[in-house]
Scaffold this active site. Structure first.
Site, PDB file in Angstrom:
ATOM      1  N   VAL A 196      -3.814   2.553   0.052  1.00 24.86           N
ATOM      2  CA  VAL A 196      -4.544   1.764  -0.967  1.00 24.86           C
ATOM      3  C   VAL A 196      -3.198   1.148  -1.731  1.00 24.86           C
ATOM      4  O   VAL A 196      -1.973   1.586  -1.600  1.00 24.86           O
ATOM      5  CB  VAL A 196      -5.288   2.561  -2.055  1.00 24.86           C
ATOM      6  CG1 VAL A 196      -6.611   3.041  -1.396  1.00 24.86           C
ATOM      7  CG2 VAL A 196      -4.518   3.639  -2.806  1.00 24.86           C
ATOM      8  N   THR A 227       0.646  -1.173  -0.072  1.00 21.11           N
ATOM      9  CA  THR A 227      -0.172   0.032  -0.109  1.00 21.11           C
ATOM     10  C   THR A 227       0.973   1.304  -0.140  1.00 21.11           C
ATOM     11  O   THR A 227       1.987   1.200   0.318  1.00 21.11           O
ATOM     12  CB  THR A 227      -1.082   0.083   1.359  1.00 21.11           C
ATOM     13  OG1 THR A 227      -0.069   0.055   2.354  1.00 21.11           O
ATOM     14  CG2 THR A 227      -1.864  -1.204   1.192  1.00 21.11           C
ATOM     15  N   ASP A 228       0.091   2.249  -0.281  1.00 26.29           N
ATOM     16  CA  ASP A 228       0.921   3.747  -0.470  1.00 26.29           C
ATOM     17  C   ASP A 228       0.463   4.294   0.983  1.00 26.29           C
ATOM     18  O   ASP A 228      -0.048   3.847   1.606  1.00 26.29           O
ATOM     19  CB  ASP A 228       0.590   4.458  -1.596  1.00 26.29           C
ATOM     20  CG  ASP A 228      -0.942   4.812  -1.812  1.00 26.29           C
ATOM     21  OD1 ASP A 228      -1.640   4.551  -0.811  1.00 26.29           O
ATOM     22  OD2 ASP A 228      -1.252   5.004  -2.810  1.00 26.29           O
ATOM     23  N   ALA A 229       0.868   5.706   1.004  1.00 26.80           N
ATOM     24  CA  ALA A 229       0.718   6.617   2.077  1.00 26.80           C
ATOM     25  C   ALA A 229      -0.789   6.656   2.390  1.00 26.80           C
ATOM     26  O   ALA A 229      -1.295   7.029   3.592  1.00 26.80           O
ATOM     27  CB  ALA A 229       1.318   7.883   1.879  1.00 26.80           C
TER      28      ALA A 229
END
Length: 146
Positions: free
Chosen positions: A32, A27-29
């Site tokens: 997602v 996931t990203d910041a």
């Protein structure tokens, strides 16, 4: 550390489904799945599909001096996947050229398509890194799946 058992991949004649769990590292910041990771999921699924058909890429490289490499990607991001989602990466072999393969791939959650891509693969000589025809035995094995 808890280990989650994943269901076994399922293989049809012309398609293959690989279950993938979304981990924190995917996931990203924003929480997602980072966009490039969908391509990683697709790579894993193509590799596993080839392995289940008896075409392990390390063996093809060592014994026949050939590699399958990505030559093109067309991707659509439809909906986000998030941490802990259980996904299915569905891989379908499409057109087979003299030195190429085309795959349609989808990443799904609960039957809903989140991501879809068309991936073009080239068969290349491992040392020269130039396109070569797919060997007849490999072509026959792939043709038996569609």
């Amino acid at each position: 550390m808890q280990v989650t058992n994943h269901p076994a991949p399922t293989a049809g004649r012309a398609s293959f489904t690989l279950p993938v769990r979304v981990y924190f590292e995917d996931t990203d910041a924003g929480g997602v799945v980072y966009y490039a990771n969908y391509l990683k999921f697709c790579e894993r699924a193509r590799t596993e599909w080839l392995r289940t058909t008896g075409l392990a890429q390390n063996r093809l490289a060592a014994e026949q001096g050939l590699l399958f490499v990505v030559r093109s990607v067309e991707a659509s991001y439809l909906r986000p996947a998030v941490l802990d989602d259980m996904l299915e990466v569905v891989t379908t072999l499409g057109k087979q050229g003299r030195a190429s393969l085309d795959f349609a791939q989808q990443v799904r959650r609960d039957g809903q398509t989140l991501f879809e891509a068309r991936i073009g693969i080239a068969c290349v000589d491992r040392d020269a890194m130039r396109p070569i025809p797919i060997p007849p035995a490999v072509r026959a094995q792939l043709a038996s799946l569609v």
